[in-house]
Design a protein around this motif. Sequence first.
Motif, PDB file in Angstrom:
ATOM      1  N   GLU A  61      -3.210   4.797  -2.596  1.00  0.00           N
ATOM      2  CA  GLU A  61      -3.807   5.622  -1.547  1.00  0.00           C
ATOM      3  C   GLU A  61      -4.034   7.060  -2.018  1.00  0.00           C
ATOM      4  O   GLU A  61      -3.081   7.750  -2.376  1.00  0.00           O
ATOM      5  CB  GLU A  61      -2.875   5.625  -0.338  1.00  0.00           C
ATOM      6  N   PRO A  62      -5.285   7.544  -2.011  1.00  0.00           N
ATOM      7  CA  PRO A  62      -5.517   8.973  -2.196  1.00  0.00           C
ATOM      8  C   PRO A  62      -4.986   9.747  -0.985  1.00  0.00           C
ATOM      9  O   PRO A  62      -5.143   9.296   0.159  1.00  0.00           O
ATOM     10  CB  PRO A  62      -7.043   9.089  -2.288  1.00  0.00           C
ATOM     11  N   LEU A  63      -4.370  10.882  -1.244  1.00  0.00           N
ATOM     12  CA  LEU A  63      -3.832  11.724  -0.176  1.00  0.00           C
ATOM     13  C   LEU A  63      -4.566  13.061  -0.146  1.00  0.00           C
ATOM     14  O   LEU A  63      -5.143  13.493  -1.142  1.00  0.00           O
ATOM     15  CB  LEU A  63      -2.343  11.990  -0.390  1.00  0.00           C
ATOM     16  N   ALA A  80       0.826  -1.203   0.000  1.00  0.00           N
ATOM     17  CA  ALA A  80       0.000   0.000   0.000  1.00  0.00           C
ATOM     18  C   ALA A  80       0.858   1.250   0.000  1.00  0.00           C
ATOM     19  O   ALA A  80       1.971   1.261   0.533  1.00  0.00           O
ATOM     20  CB  ALA A  80      -0.928   0.007   1.215  1.00  0.00           C
ATOM     21  N   GLY A  81       0.316   2.316  -0.596  1.00  0.00           N
ATOM     22  CA  GLY A  81       1.007   3.593  -0.588  1.00  0.00           C
ATOM     23  C   GLY A  81       0.451   4.526  -1.646  1.00  0.00           C
ATOM     24  O   GLY A  81      -0.357   4.131  -2.498  1.00  0.00           O
ATOM     25  N   PRO A  82       0.899   5.774  -1.648  1.00  0.00           N
ATOM     26  CA  PRO A  82       0.409   6.777  -2.604  1.00  0.00           C
ATOM     27  C   PRO A  82       1.175   6.704  -3.911  1.00  0.00           C
ATOM     28  O   PRO A  82       1.973   7.592  -4.247  1.00  0.00           O
ATOM     29  CB  PRO A  82       0.671   8.102  -1.872  1.00  0.00           C
ATOM     30  N   PHE A  83       0.930   5.667  -4.665  1.00  0.00           N
ATOM     31  CA  PHE A  83       1.749   5.362  -5.835  1.00  0.00           C
ATOM     32  C   PHE A  83       1.294   6.159  -7.055  1.00  0.00           C
ATOM     33  O   PHE A  83       0.691   5.642  -7.991  1.00  0.00           O
ATOM     34  CB  PHE A  83       1.723   3.854  -6.115  1.00  0.00           C
ATOM     35  N   HIS A  84       1.573   7.463  -7.004  1.00  0.00           N
ATOM     36  CA  HIS A  84       1.300   8.321  -8.157  1.00  0.00           C
ATOM     37  C   HIS A  84       2.427   9.320  -8.341  1.00  0.00           C
ATOM     38  O   HIS A  84       3.220   9.190  -9.265  1.00  0.00           O
ATOM     39  CB  HIS A  84      -0.076   8.998  -8.071  1.00  0.00           C
ATOM     40  N   VAL A  85       2.552  10.304  -7.444  1.00  0.00           N
ATOM     41  CA  VAL A  85       3.668  11.253  -7.529  1.00  0.00           C
ATOM     42  C   VAL A  85       4.271  11.416  -6.151  1.00  0.00           C
ATOM     43  O   VAL A  85       3.723  10.947  -5.150  1.00  0.00           O
ATOM     44  CB  VAL A  85       3.219  12.630  -8.070  1.00  0.00           C
TER      45      VAL A  85
END
Length: 288
Positions: A151-153, A105-110
């Motif tokens: 994950e959305p932040l 899991a994690g914010p895998f975008h920027v």
Amino acid sequence: MERILGVNTWVWTSPLTDASLRELAAHVASLGFDAIELPLEHLGDWDPAAAREILAHHTLTPVVIGTMPPGRNLVDASPREISATQDYLRGVIDAAAALGAATVAGPFHVATGRTRSMGEPEREAAYLQLRSSLAPLVDHAVALGITLAVEPLNRYETSLVNTVDQAFDALEPMLGPGLGLALDTFHLNIEERDIAAAVARAVGHIAHVQVSGNDRGTVGADHFDWHGFLHALDLAEYTGPLCLKSFAGTNDSLATAASIWRPLASTQDALAADSLGFLRNLQAGGLR
């Protein structure tokens, strides 16, 4: 519905190492948790084979957490940087497989903290690039039996994916085996107008759930509607773990990354134990 309850090692330390994991796993088990989130901030910080033995000894279910510090981007970056980020995430997936974890899991975008104003054409182009960058990683995850949970932040940490609706805009064509969503109550509390509706929107694609008080502190010592949230998860038939995610303000890197400028509890152990007790009682119906 009773779910297993876990905790992220960031509650106490960063970065996680073989030595600190050996100590923390025993401590987490002694507090009564069933699961543990293991951040892998840099490949090689801890050994998956050794970690697997340690967690098996303490009967702790693992979840692996990936991080996106400055320089890790899957969107709006040079091909070299995107490739390096993919290599890192591929390594995290490999570590999860060797550990015996089912979820990364994690914010895998920027990179976390990277924000800018975006018009709709720019956003659509960014989402298209995100899907392209994630595609080989999802294939790799599927091959190893791993699910990536994106994950959305909140708006202060990213401008790309803040809400569940935006996560669907970005990822819906790919959601399924190998790719789901990670929901974090801290971010939900900031960004979602109706948290129960956001959970309902994500039905069938909730791969992981992280919890904390609305101030990143103790679960239950806050204004968040925990009864309503757990009921929404029940309706969504989410059966995975609930993992406490908070940060040690005495650790300079964690304090800066998470903007923790004051103590969130009397001690980090109290934050963990009180959150665990609240969630256990709530799931058992004792606080309804």
